[in-house]
Each structure stands twice: as structure tokens, then as C-alpha cells.
Design an enzyme around this catalytic site. Structure first.
Site, mmCIF file in Angstrom:
data_model
loop_
_atom_site.group_PDB
_atom_site.id
_atom_site.type_symbol
_atom_site.label_atom_id
_atom_site.label_comp_id
_atom_site.label_asym_id
_atom_site.label_seq_id
_atom_site.Cartn_x
_atom_site.Cartn_y
_atom_site.Cartn_z
ATOM 1 N N GLU A 263 0.889 -1.175 0.000
ATOM 2 C CA GLU A 263 0.000 0.000 0.000
ATOM 3 C C GLU A 263 0.915 1.209 0.000
ATOM 4 O O GLU A 263 1.568 1.491 1.015
ATOM 5 C CB GLU A 263 -0.859 0.022 1.277
ATOM 6 C CG GLU A 263 -1.874 -1.084 1.380
ATOM 7 C CD GLU A 263 -3.174 -0.798 0.650
ATOM 8 O OE1 GLU A 263 -3.224 0.134 -0.178
ATOM 9 O OE2 GLU A 263 -4.135 -1.523 0.911
HETATM 10 P P1 NAD Z 1 8.626 4.792 4.468
HETATM 11 O O1 NAD Z 1 8.641 4.022 3.207
HETATM 12 O O2 NAD Z 1 9.724 5.740 4.723
HETATM 13 O O3 NAD Z 1 8.588 3.804 5.727
HETATM 14 C C1 NAD Z 1 7.577 2.842 5.881
HETATM 15 C C2 NAD Z 1 8.092 1.721 6.776
HETATM 16 O O4 NAD Z 1 9.097 0.986 6.085
HETATM 17 C C3 NAD Z 1 8.729 2.191 8.068
HETATM 18 O O5 NAD Z 1 8.308 1.369 9.113
HETATM 19 C C4 NAD Z 1 10.215 2.021 7.783
HETATM 20 O O6 NAD Z 1 11.001 1.832 8.937
HETATM 21 C C5 NAD Z 1 10.215 0.770 6.939
HETATM 22 N N1 NAD Z 1 11.400 0.553 6.106
HETATM 23 C C6 NAD Z 1 12.308 1.446 5.657
HETATM 24 N N2 NAD Z 1 13.232 0.822 4.893
HETATM 25 C C7 NAD Z 1 12.906 -0.485 4.850
HETATM 26 C C8 NAD Z 1 13.464 -1.643 4.216
HETATM 27 N N3 NAD Z 1 14.559 -1.570 3.457
HETATM 28 N N4 NAD Z 1 12.856 -2.828 4.375
HETATM 29 C C9 NAD Z 1 11.722 -2.933 5.124
HETATM 30 N N5 NAD Z 1 11.163 -1.871 5.764
HETATM 31 C C10 NAD Z 1 11.729 -0.665 5.615
HETATM 32 O O7 NAD Z 1 7.210 5.527 4.501
HETATM 33 P P2 NAD Z 1 6.681 6.573 5.577
HETATM 34 O O8 NAD Z 1 7.357 7.885 5.344
HETATM 35 O O9 NAD Z 1 6.702 5.985 6.930
HETATM 36 O O10 NAD Z 1 5.135 6.671 5.170
HETATM 37 C C11 NAD Z 1 4.632 7.592 4.264
HETATM 38 C C12 NAD Z 1 4.231 6.913 2.970
HETATM 39 O O11 NAD Z 1 3.276 5.887 3.242
HETATM 40 C C13 NAD Z 1 3.557 7.851 2.001
HETATM 41 O O12 NAD Z 1 4.062 7.637 0.708
HETATM 42 C C14 NAD Z 1 2.090 7.447 2.072
HETATM 43 O O13 NAD Z 1 1.353 7.751 0.919
HETATM 44 C C15 NAD Z 1 2.214 5.991 2.301
HETATM 45 N N6 NAD Z 1 0.970 5.461 2.866
HETATM 46 C C16 NAD Z 1 0.170 4.690 2.073
HETATM 47 C C17 NAD Z 1 -1.040 4.216 2.554
HETATM 48 C C18 NAD Z 1 -1.946 3.392 1.679
HETATM 49 O O14 NAD Z 1 -2.884 2.820 2.207
HETATM 50 N N7 NAD Z 1 -1.725 3.301 0.390
HETATM 51 C C19 NAD Z 1 -1.431 4.520 3.855
HETATM 52 C C20 NAD Z 1 -0.591 5.309 4.634
HETATM 53 C C21 NAD Z 1 0.615 5.774 4.131
#
Ligand code: NAD
Length: 538
Positions: A263
Site C-alpha cells: 500500500e
Molecule cells: P517509508 O517508506 O519511509 O517507511 C515505511 C516503513 O518501512 C517504516 O516502518 C520504515 O522503517 C520501513 N522501512 C524502511 N526501509 C525499509 C526496508 N529496506 N525494508 C523494510 N522496511 C523498511 O514511509 P513513511 O514515510 O513511513 O510513510 C509515508 C508513505 O506511506 C507515504 O508515501 C504514504 O502515501 C504511504 N501510505 C500509504 C497508505 C496506503 O494505504 N496506500 C497509507 C498510509 C501511508
């Protein structure tokens, strides 16, 4: 359940370079990971959090798998009765949850309660009430002539260990949308909240404390390295976050040949048609753009307004926006990194000719970004192409709905779109032409909170599905079980391969449509003669 937050660090952690011991009496809370120590709201100190070393993940996974074995043997009804108390726990802790989210993320208290507490009570109800029926197997009818004495059943088996990795923008609601159905389906869960909101993550895990077998739901705290370690252990990964991280997760899952649900981001549009009700449309768009200060995957980040209604609608949107106070009506931005992206998008849009109608960037260092409305006559700027994830509302005036649909579908993202019009029938037709996973007519975005409605996207918004029986399909695997009641010594298609069998095979092909009427009749006679020979071993 393994709750890592606020525990004393293990020996390994205490000895590790760059880590600090948790000390509740110290004025400056110690952190041993990538966790923010201060509230984005007012800079006040946040409670300390202990990181989980990635080296501990395999052991947590082993314990979770061991717990899952017994858990999956319980009936769906038994599991539902174990998890049902989470609803009451959530509701009873509504004020505590809202207060934590207010301080850890900077959300208004009202938003925290309305978006992250109340819908989750419905979520628990939905899944605990329906899980038994949703997990019920189905029977497959097999043709008794071709497959005599055979009966097929499709079961929905748990996948095993679900690796759940979540973002910071809805740090209670998003994890619960997976934890609840994943556990009810008989899985174990390794859950890593965002490093930006580890306390909200720990609160989510604590809602299950004392209810579940030890280790079945394991909370792990940390950043990308810990997330990557989870991906290396899980049987399925449910990831919500950015496109860039989602790609990395998907690549690793492909290497491990495990499924993943993604997502990701959004660039949602609102299309305002000529006959839209002005008051409701303006109110709805202002909320859809600025709730959680736009830090919402489904935030309205583009408005396409029909020229004939723009003169009425745009001033109304501006008037409503100017009434909103950052920090009171809209969240402060949760991270300075996010604030920098929002600033850049606004600055580049203005440099390319955008007109600021309300709001504007705050002074350097402040996270209280005012809700901002800009008007543009082109789309060649990051504000209209990339995810902003902040309180910027760009308005583009278009000549008719066809133009708007072309622009919406041109995006690399495809999460949700809203259509604003009095002609609901026409809107349903238009909805089918939009490539987004969700379309709302005269509303926006809120259906992520509806447990029965699939939440999903296309393109760079990812292919994950949360909520609804479709989400359950990602948390279970179909297992087909065939039962054969035939007492015959052998099947038609078993050895030996003989000229009689060959004759039967081709006669069958002709009898089932491979020949004209006379050919089919002749084939039936051939079969009547050959089948008894085959039964006698020919
Ligand atoms: P992010 O991608 O920076 O982090 C998300 C998660 O991934 C965190 O827990 C992070 O620690 C983890 N992570 C980072 N590197 C990783 C790796 N190599 N392997 C596994 N996990 C890893 O995103 P964010 O800044 O926390 O969230 C914002 C984003 O989330 C926005 O783009 C938003 O649109 C999206 N989002 C989407 C939905 C949806 O339902 N489509 C809902 C909420 C947020």
C-alpha cells in the site's frame, strides 16, 4: 507478546556502540535507535524507546512460528472470542490514544479519536463477527462421469508468519487493519511500526497484551534495517509506506519467492463537475486536503474544477481554508523531512507561476504549515506530479469532465479519486473509467476506515489490499483437498498406456465436440465398446 518498548536494553544493546541505556529519571530521555525524542507539536520530551537489534528477529520469528502452530489449530470462533476484547480496550483507552497521537504525531485530538479510535472498534466487530463465515471452506463439484467418486474442498489456510511494516501517518489504524484479520485467520505477526511513531506502535501491541499466546504477536522497534530483517523471515509481507521503500521490499520478497502486499503513495484528485453542490463540495475538498495536514495517502492533492463552476467554488474553498488554524484544526507536520518536501513543492510551483490564494510556508524551523491553496494553469511541476503529503491544495481549472479524467488517469499513482456532482448516475459511469482503486462520489478518502470496503490502488500506489474479504485473501492461502471415494483398482488415465486407451482418448475428443454430429455419434459407439475393455485391463 513481545513488547520491546521501555524495556531495559539487553546486554548486547547496552554493550553496542552508539546505544544509550534507558533511564527514566534522566531529564533528557535516552534513545538507542532512530526514534524522535521530542514531540513535533511543542518540542516536549517523548518517552524513551528501545530498538530491537535486527539480530534478534530470527529468534522472534522462531517463537512466533511455534505459537502460530497451536493458534492455527483453534477454530475461527475461538480465535474471535480471544480477540473480541480488543474493541473494549480500544474504546476505554480512547483519550489516552488520542493524547499520545496528539503528541507523537502532532494530530488534533479530534482527528486522532475520530480516525484512529472509533473506526477500529468497528474493525474489530467486523472481523470477529464475520471471520467464521469468511474462512469457511467451499466444496467443488467434480463431473461424476469424468471423475467418479471424487469430492473437492477448498480451505483457507493461514500463511504462517505475517511481516507487518507500517508508516507513521495513521500509526494506530493502519497496523490494526492487518493485525486483527491476520491473527483471526490463524497467523502470527511480526509487527514493526514506523521509527517515527514507535510509541503508538507499542500502544497497538499493548491492546493484545495477555490475550494471545506468548510470541504470537511480536512488536519490533527500529528503522529500515529492522524492517529488512522482518522481510527476510516472514511468509508474507504486508507493507504500507513510500514507493521507494515498497520497491525495495518487493524486490526482496521476489528474491525469497514470498508474496507481499504493498500500500504505497497517492496523488488523489477531486473532480468537480459543473453541477456540483458548491457548499458541500468546498467543505468536503477542504477536509479531504487538510485532514492530518495532508499527511494522508488519500489526501486530495489535485482539484480539477469545471470552468463553469470555478468562480463560485474556488472563493468558497479559499474562505474555508483561511478559517483553519494550523496546530488546532490541522495537524502540525510530523517530521521536518516532510516539511522540507512540502516547502519545495510549494516553492517550485510558485516559481512556475502558481498563484497562492491562501496560506503559505511557515517560517524556517516551524512544522505548523498553514493549509495552503494554490491555483495553477499547468501541471509541469512536482506539486502536480509527485506525492506532496502535506497541506497544499492545488486547483486547476479544466474545460469539462473528459479533460479532468484524462489528467487523473495520466498520473503514475492510482489510489482514490472523488467525483463531485448532482448527477450520481453519470458519476457511476465515469467511475468505471477511472483507473484508481477507490472512487467516492460526493465524498473523499474516508472509506479506508470502512472495514468491509477494499482499500487498494493501482500503479505506484501499489497492489496491496486492506480491509474486506479481499484483504483476507492476502493473509490466507487456498489449499485444495481432494477426497477420492472410488474403489476401482485404477483410474482411466493411470498406467498401462495401451492402444485401447489411445482410442478412448481420441474418441472422447470427438464426442465432446471435436467432430460433427455423425462423428460425435460414432465416437460414442467407439467409447461404449472400448471402455469395458479398458476396465478389464486393456
Ligand atoms: P517509508 O517508506 O519511509 O517507511 C515505511 C516503513 O518501512 C517504516 O516502518 C520504515 O522503517 C520501513 N522501512 C524502511 N526501509 C525499509 C526496508 N529496506 N525494508 C523494510 N522496511 C523498511 O514511509 P513513511 O514515510 O513511513 O510513510 C509515508 C508513505 O506511506 C507515504 O508515501 C504514504 O502515501 C504511504 N501510505 C500509504 C497508505 C496506503 O494505504 N496506500 C497509507 C498510509 C501511508
Amino acid at each position: 507478546m513481545d513488547v520491546q518498548q521501555d524495556e531495559q536494553p539487553s546486554e548486547a544493546q547496552a554493550a553496542a556502540p552508539g546505544t544509550n541505556e534507558t533511564n527514566e529519571t534522566s531529564a533528557e530521555p535516552a534513545q538507542d535507535g532512530p526514534f524522535p525524542a521530542q514531540s513535533p507539536l511543542d518540542g516536549s520530551a517523548l518517552s524513551p524507546v528501545t530498538a530491537t537489534p535486527p539480530s534478534e528477529i530470527p529468534e522472534l520469528a522462531r517463537k512466533a512460528r511455534a505459537a502460530q502452530e497451536a493458534w492455527s489449530k483453534k477454530t475461527a470462533r475461538e480465535r474471535a472470542s480471544v480477540i473480541a476484547p480488543v474493541k473494549q480496550r480500544l474504546l476505554a483507552r480512547a483519550e489516552e490514544i488520542a493524547d499520545l497521537l496528539h503528541h507523537e504525531c502532532g494530530k488534533p485530538i479530534e482527528e486522532a479519536a475520530l480516525a484512529e479510535v472509533l473506526p477500529n472498534a468497528d474493525l474489530v466487530d467486523y472481523w470477529t463477527d464475520s471471520i467464521e463465515e469468511l474462512l469457511e471452506g467451499t466444496t467443488i463439484e467434480l463431473d461424476p462421469l469424468a471423475y467418479p467418486g471424487k469430492l473437492g474442498r477448498i480451505h483457507k489456510a493461514p500463511r504462517g508468519l505475517v511481516g507487518l511494516i507500517t508508516p507513521w501517518n495513521y500509526p494506530v489504524a493502519i497496523p490494526l487493519r492487518t493485525i486483527v484479520p491476520a491473527l483471526l485467520a490463524g497467523n502470527a505477526v511480526l509487527f514493526k511500526p514506523s521509527e517515527v511513531t514507535p510509541r503508538a506502535g507499542a500502544l497497538v501491541a499493548s491492546l493484545f497484551e495477555g490475550l494471545l499466546p506468548d510470541g504470537l504477536l511480536a512488536l519490533v522497534q527500529g528503522g529500515g534495517d529492522v524492517g529488512a530483517a522482518i522481510v527476510d523471515e516472514a511468509d508474507v509481507v504486508v507493507f504500507t509506506g513510500s514507493v521507494a521503500t515498497g520497491r525495495r521490499v518487493a524486490v526482496r520478497c521476489a528474491e525469497r519467492l514470498i508474496p507481499c502486499s504493498l500500500e504505497l503513495g497517492g496523488k488523489d484528485a477531486a473532480i468537480v463537475m459543473a453541477d456540483a453542490p458548491v457548499e458541500r463540495t468546498a467543505n468536503g475538498i477542504v477536509w479531504g486536503a487538510f485532514t492530518n495536514a495532508g499527511q494522508n495517502c488519500a489526501s486530495i492533492e489535485r482539484v480539477y474544477v469545471d470552468r463553469s463552476i470555478a468562480e463560485k467554488l474556488v472563493p468558497k474553498i479559499v474562505e474555508l481554508t483561511k478559517k483553519l488554524e494550523p496546530g488546532r484544526d490541522t495537524a502540525v507536520l510530523t517530521t521536518s523531512r516532510q516539511c522540507d518536501i512540502v516547502r519545495r513543492h510549494l516553492a517550485e510551483a510558485v516559481a512556475s507561476g502558481a498563484e497562492v490564494l491562501a496560506g503559505g510556508a511557515p517560517e524556517e524551523g516551524s512544522l505548523a504549515f498553514a493549509p495552503t491553496v494554490v491555483k495553477l494553469d499547468h501541471e509541469d511541476t512536482p506539486l502536480l506530479r509527485e506525492e506532496t503529503f502535506g497541506p497544499l491544495l492545488p486547483i486547476v481549472i479544466v474545460d469539462g469532465v473528459e479533460d479532468a479524467i484524462t489528467r487523473v488517469n495520466a498520473s503514475t499513482f492510482g489510489l482514490t479519486t472523488s467525483l463531485w456532482t448532482r448527477r450520481v448516475g453519470a458519476a457511476h459511469e465515469l467511475a468505471r473509467r477511472l483507473k484508481t482503486g477507490v472512487v467516492t462520489i460526493n465524498n473523499h478518502g474516508f472509506t479506508a476506515a470502512v472495514a468491509a470496503a477494499p482499500w487498494t490502488g493501482t500503479g505506484e500506489s501499489g497492489y496491496g489490499i486492506t480491509n474486506s474479504p479481499h484483504a483476507l485473501a492476502e493473509l490466507t492461502r487456498p489449499q485444495f483437498v481432494l477426497e477420492d471415494r472410488s474403489r476401482a483398482a485404477r483410474e482411466l488415465w493411470w498406467y498401462p498406456y495401451t492402444p485401447v486407451l489411445r482410442k478412448i482418448a481420441f474418441a472422447m475428443a470427438r464426442a465432446r465436440g471435436g467432430a460433427g454430429l455423425f462423428g460425435r455419434i460414432a465416437a460414442v459407439f467407439e467409447l461404449v465398446a472400448a471402455l469395458p475393455k479398458r476396465l478389464l485391463g486393456g
